[in-house]
Write a protein that holds these residues in place. Structure first.
Motif, PDB file in Angstrom:
ATOM      1  N   ILE A  46       0.843  -1.198   0.000  1.00 47.56           N
ATOM      2  CA  ILE A  46       0.000   0.000   0.000  1.00 47.56           C
ATOM      3  C   ILE A  46       0.878   1.248   0.000  1.00 47.56           C
ATOM      4  N   GLY A  47       1.905   1.259   0.849  1.00 48.11           N
ATOM      5  CA  GLY A  47       2.833   2.395   0.882  1.00 48.11           C
ATOM      6  C   GLY A  47       3.487   2.618  -0.464  1.00 48.11           C
ATOM      7  N   VAL A  67      -4.999   6.200   0.257  1.00 47.48           N
ATOM      8  CA  VAL A  67      -4.753   5.140   1.235  1.00 47.48           C
ATOM      9  C   VAL A  67      -6.048   4.383   1.512  1.00 47.48           C
ATOM     10  N   LEU A  68      -7.129   5.125   1.708  1.00 48.72           N
ATOM     11  CA  LEU A  68      -8.420   4.483   1.958  1.00 48.72           C
ATOM     12  C   LEU A  68      -8.855   3.609   0.781  1.00 48.72           C
ATOM     13  N   GLU A  69      -8.623   4.066  -0.427  1.00 48.47           N
ATOM     14  CA  GLU A  69      -8.956   3.255  -1.605  1.00 48.47           C
ATOM     15  C   GLU A  69      -8.170   1.951  -1.598  1.00 48.47           C
ATOM     16  N   ARG A  74      -8.253  -3.922  -0.864  1.00 50.14           N
ATOM     17  CA  ARG A  74      -7.601  -5.128  -0.356  1.00 50.14           C
ATOM     18  C   ARG A  74      -8.440  -5.834   0.709  1.00 50.14           C
ATOM     19  N   ASN A  75      -9.118  -5.040   1.564  1.00 50.53           N
ATOM     20  CA  ASN A  75      -9.951  -5.600   2.622  1.00 50.53           C
ATOM     21  C   ASN A  75     -10.781  -4.462   3.226  1.00 50.53           C
TER      22      ASN A  75
END
Length: 102
Positions: A46-47, A67-69, A74-75
């Motif tokens: 993600i980073g 980040v929220l997307e 992913r979960n």
């Protein structure tokens, strides 16, 4: 003689809500993902994903949205964990972290 590979890192500043600029730090995104429940490998991914799309002058709100997307894709539970943390600890209202309709 061993070959040496140098990674060229483009410096990217994030613009905070109050107008301050600070360097984009991938580890901040990674730690946020970890705190949301993502395992270390997913948190690093993600980073890296957010770092790839970051650009100089990117608003911190857009980083948050990206980040929220990533968490949601992913979960969805990780996304919800992040929102709960953001409201409880950082005292941000729900409107500050809304995602656009999909």
């Amino acid at each position: 003689m061993p070959s040496v590979f140098l990674e060229v890192i483009e410096l990217v500043d994030v613009v905070k809500a109050d107008g301050r600029r600070e360097p984009f730090v991938r580890e901040k995104v990674t730690v946020s993902a970890l705190k949301s429940g993502a395992p270390p490998e997913e948190a690093r991914a993600i980073g890296e994903a957010v770092e790839r799309i970051a650009y100089d002058g990117m608003p911190s709100g857009e980083i948050r949205r990206r980040v929220l997307e990533q968490l949601h894709d992913r979960n969805p539970e990780w996304e919800e964990n992040w929102r709960i943390y953001d409201r409880a600890v950082k005292k941000r209202g729900a409107a500050a972290v809304e995602l656009p309709a999909r």
